[in-house]
Design a protein around this motif. Sequence first.
Motif, PDB file in Angstrom:
ATOM      1  N   ASP A 294       0.798  -1.230   0.000  1.00 23.28           N
ATOM      2  CA  ASP A 294       0.000   0.000   0.000  1.00 23.28           C
ATOM      3  C   ASP A 294       0.834   1.286   0.000  1.00 23.28           C
ATOM      4  O   ASP A 294       1.822   1.387   0.734  1.00 23.28           O
ATOM      5  N   ARG A 295       0.414   2.259  -0.751  1.00 21.88           N
ATOM      6  CA  ARG A 295       0.947   3.622  -0.754  1.00 21.88           C
ATOM      7  C   ARG A 295       0.052   4.489  -1.626  1.00 21.88           C
ATOM      8  O   ARG A 295      -0.523   3.964  -2.582  1.00 21.88           O
ATOM      9  N   MET A 296      -0.036   5.762  -1.330  1.00 24.09           N
ATOM     10  CA  MET A 296      -0.764   6.659  -2.230  1.00 24.09           C
ATOM     11  C   MET A 296      -0.042   6.650  -3.584  1.00 24.09           C
ATOM     12  O   MET A 296       1.184   6.499  -3.627  1.00 24.09           O
ATOM     13  N   ILE A 297      -0.793   6.879  -4.671  1.00 27.32           N
ATOM     14  CA  ILE A 297      -0.205   6.667  -6.007  1.00 27.32           C
ATOM     15  C   ILE A 297       1.022   7.558  -6.259  1.00 27.32           C
ATOM     16  O   ILE A 297       1.976   7.119  -6.903  1.00 27.32           O
ATOM     17  N   HIS A 298       1.020   8.785  -5.692  1.00 26.39           N
ATOM     18  CA  HIS A 298       2.164   9.645  -5.991  1.00 26.39           C
ATOM     19  C   HIS A 298       3.447   9.167  -5.313  1.00 26.39           C
ATOM     20  O   HIS A 298       4.536   9.615  -5.650  1.00 26.39           O
ATOM     21  N   LYS A 299       3.304   8.233  -4.366  1.00 27.20           N
ATOM     22  CA  LYS A 299       4.487   7.681  -3.695  1.00 27.20           C
ATOM     23  C   LYS A 299       4.748   6.221  -4.082  1.00 27.20           C
ATOM     24  O   LYS A 299       5.758   5.651  -3.685  1.00 27.20           O
TER      25      LYS A 299
ATOM     26  N   ASP B 125       6.097  -1.824  -7.104  1.00 28.60           N
ATOM     27  CA  ASP B 125       5.054  -2.243  -6.166  1.00 28.60           C
ATOM     28  C   ASP B 125       3.696  -2.381  -6.867  1.00 28.60           C
ATOM     29  O   ASP B 125       2.863  -3.190  -6.459  1.00 28.60           O
ATOM     30  N   PHE B 126       3.464  -1.590  -7.901  1.00 30.47           N
ATOM     31  CA  PHE B 126       2.239  -1.761  -8.689  1.00 30.47           C
ATOM     32  C   PHE B 126       2.301  -3.115  -9.408  1.00 30.47           C
ATOM     33  O   PHE B 126       1.391  -3.945  -9.299  1.00 30.47           O
ATOM     34  N   LYS B 127       3.425  -3.355 -10.097  1.00 27.73           N
ATOM     35  CA  LYS B 127       3.543  -4.573 -10.916  1.00 27.73           C
ATOM     36  C   LYS B 127       3.513  -5.834 -10.049  1.00 27.73           C
ATOM     37  O   LYS B 127       2.904  -6.828 -10.414  1.00 27.73           O
TER      38      LYS B 127
ATOM     39  N   VAL C  29       2.074  -6.439  -7.127  1.00 25.65           N
ATOM     40  CA  VAL C  29       0.745  -6.772  -6.611  1.00 25.65           C
ATOM     41  C   VAL C  29      -0.162  -7.283  -7.737  1.00 25.65           C
ATOM     42  O   VAL C  29      -0.880  -8.277  -7.574  1.00 25.65           O
ATOM     43  N   ILE C  30      -0.096  -6.630  -8.894  1.00 28.50           N
ATOM     44  CA  ILE C  30      -0.906  -7.095 -10.029  1.00 28.50           C
ATOM     45  C   ILE C  30      -0.437  -8.495 -10.442  1.00 28.50           C
ATOM     46  O   ILE C  30      -1.242  -9.372 -10.760  1.00 28.50           O
ATOM     47  N   HIS C  31       0.869  -8.702 -10.403  1.00 29.43           N
ATOM     48  CA  HIS C  31       1.414  -9.973 -10.866  1.00 29.43           C
ATOM     49  C   HIS C  31       1.031 -11.132  -9.961  1.00 29.43           C
ATOM     50  O   HIS C  31       0.588 -12.175 -10.429  1.00 29.43           O
ATOM     51  N   VAL C  32       1.177 -10.958  -8.636  1.00 30.13           N
ATOM     52  CA  VAL C  32       0.816 -12.062  -7.724  1.00 30.13           C
ATOM     53  C   VAL C  32      -0.710 -12.217  -7.690  1.00 30.13           C
ATOM     54  O   VAL C  32      -1.246 -13.303  -7.933  1.00 30.13           O
ATOM     55  N   ASN C  33      -1.419 -11.131  -7.389  1.00 35.35           N
ATOM     56  CA  ASN C  33      -2.862 -11.248  -7.119  1.00 35.35           C
ATOM     57  C   ASN C  33      -3.672 -11.562  -8.382  1.00 35.35           C
ATOM     58  O   ASN C  33      -4.600 -12.380  -8.324  1.00 35.35           O
ATOM     59  N   LEU C  34      -3.339 -10.927  -9.495  1.00 41.45           N
ATOM     60  CA  LEU C  34      -4.170 -11.114 -10.694  1.00 41.45           C
ATOM     61  C   LEU C  34      -3.565 -12.135 -11.663  1.00 41.45           C
ATOM     62  O   LEU C  34      -4.214 -13.118 -12.015  1.00 41.45           O
ATOM     63  N   ALA C  35      -2.300 -11.907 -12.076  1.00 42.88           N
ATOM     64  CA  ALA C  35      -1.687 -12.854 -13.029  1.00 42.88           C
ATOM     65  C   ALA C  35      -1.553 -14.228 -12.385  1.00 42.88           C
ATOM     66  O   ALA C  35      -1.796 -15.252 -13.036  1.00 42.88           O
TER      67      ALA C  35
ATOM     68  N   GLY D 112      -4.862   4.500  -1.067  1.00 40.11           N
ATOM     69  CA  GLY D 112      -3.537   3.870  -0.939  1.00 40.11           C
ATOM     70  C   GLY D 112      -3.451   2.481  -1.540  1.00 40.11           C
ATOM     71  O   GLY D 112      -2.457   1.790  -1.363  1.00 40.11           O
ATOM     72  N   GLN D 113      -4.520   2.058  -2.233  1.00 38.98           N
ATOM     73  CA  GLN D 113      -4.505   0.681  -2.756  1.00 38.98           C
ATOM     74  C   GLN D 113      -4.768   0.641  -4.263  1.00 38.98           C
ATOM     75  O   GLN D 113      -5.518  -0.213  -4.744  1.00 38.98           O
ATOM     76  N   SER D 114      -4.163   1.587  -5.016  1.00 41.39           N
ATOM     77  CA  SER D 114      -4.428   1.598  -6.465  1.00 41.39           C
ATOM     78  C   SER D 114      -3.977   0.285  -7.108  1.00 41.39           C
ATOM     79  O   SER D 114      -4.611  -0.189  -8.058  1.00 41.39           O
ATOM     80  N   ASN D 115      -2.912  -0.313  -6.579  1.00 43.15           N
ATOM     81  CA  ASN D 115      -2.442  -1.609  -7.115  1.00 43.15           C
ATOM     82  C   ASN D 115      -3.372  -2.747  -6.649  1.00 43.15           C
ATOM     83  O   ASN D 115      -3.867  -3.544  -7.446  1.00 43.15           O
ATOM     84  N   TYR D 116      -3.620  -2.807  -5.345  1.00 42.31           N
ATOM     85  CA  TYR D 116      -4.402  -3.901  -4.747  1.00 42.31           C
ATOM     86  C   TYR D 116      -5.860  -3.885  -5.234  1.00 42.31           C
ATOM     87  O   TYR D 116      -6.402  -4.908  -5.654  1.00 42.31           O
TER      88      TYR D 116
END
Length: 246
Positions: free
Chosen positions: A92-97, A102-104, A106-112, A146-150
Amino acid sequence: MNKTKIALVSGAAKGIGYAIAERLISDGFFVILIDIDDTGGKTAEEKLGKDHSIFKHCNIDNEEAVNTLFDSIMTEYGHLDVLVNNAGILRDRMIHKMTFEDFKKVIHVNLAGTWLMCRAAARMMRAQKSGRIINISSRAWLGNLGQSNYSASKAGIIGLTRVLALELGPHHVLVNAVAPGLIDTPLTQKLSEEVKEKLIKAQPTREMGCPEDIANAVSFLADNNTQFLTGQTIYVDGGKSIGAGL
Ligand SMILES: NC(=O)c1ccc[n+]([C@@H]2O[C@H](COP(=O)([O-])OP(=O)(O)OC[C@H]3O[C@@H](n4cnc5c(N)ncnc54)[C@H](O)[C@@H]3O)[C@@H](O)[C@H]2O)c1
């Protein structure tokens, strides 16, 4: 062919995954416990009993590892009745930080990762003309600071669930999602008391759920008496998804 009912639960070493495995065993399944945490996975296997479970190391994020896992299931058991895609992570983090890494991740484990497990299971379940896939999403897919990735990964899981319900329906495979709210697990135990208190106050029920609440919904979706239900998302979130500002 082995006639024992076989279920596979990812992220089964602890938290919600462990509770799901425990519940499915009491429902009569033999459960294959998947995790990258070997110590936790072996402890889970010991606690649940080797007559009812087996731990296998597998990183759901790795295509070759997932394919090898399903080959071994085919060889050892000849079928798979229920797949529960529960493994998931937070960064977790706000998108500007937030870093792109960290985006990739979370998407990779949770979705891919969930997609890879679904593809392998879909191939087996289409051939056997039966099966259940239960994907653990999150209430957070509706949006959380704070969860744009999650949130994006968990929204993706709901889209994936709906498409697989369409594709696999004709093959007698039912695919549903469970969207937990705030649940007391090692994941949320890392939150500060202050943050936890704030989150609990925002719940209509003013309490956290427990892993067994999620296991209960999974048990219902895995039950052979549950028919004609596919492509749906069941919220187990103390009413948080109702969305009324408290
Ligand atoms: N706890 C909550 O409040 C909550 C709320 C909504 C959704 N969820 C979802 O429920 C699921 C379980 O959450 P939890 O709270 O029990 O988490 P947890 O961190 O306690 O357990 C997750 C397990 O997944 C495993 N795992 C992580 N990456 C993996 C990978 N690449 N391959 C295989 N295993 C991997 C971990 O080692 C761990 O044992 C997650 O998908 C989470 O996003 C949890």
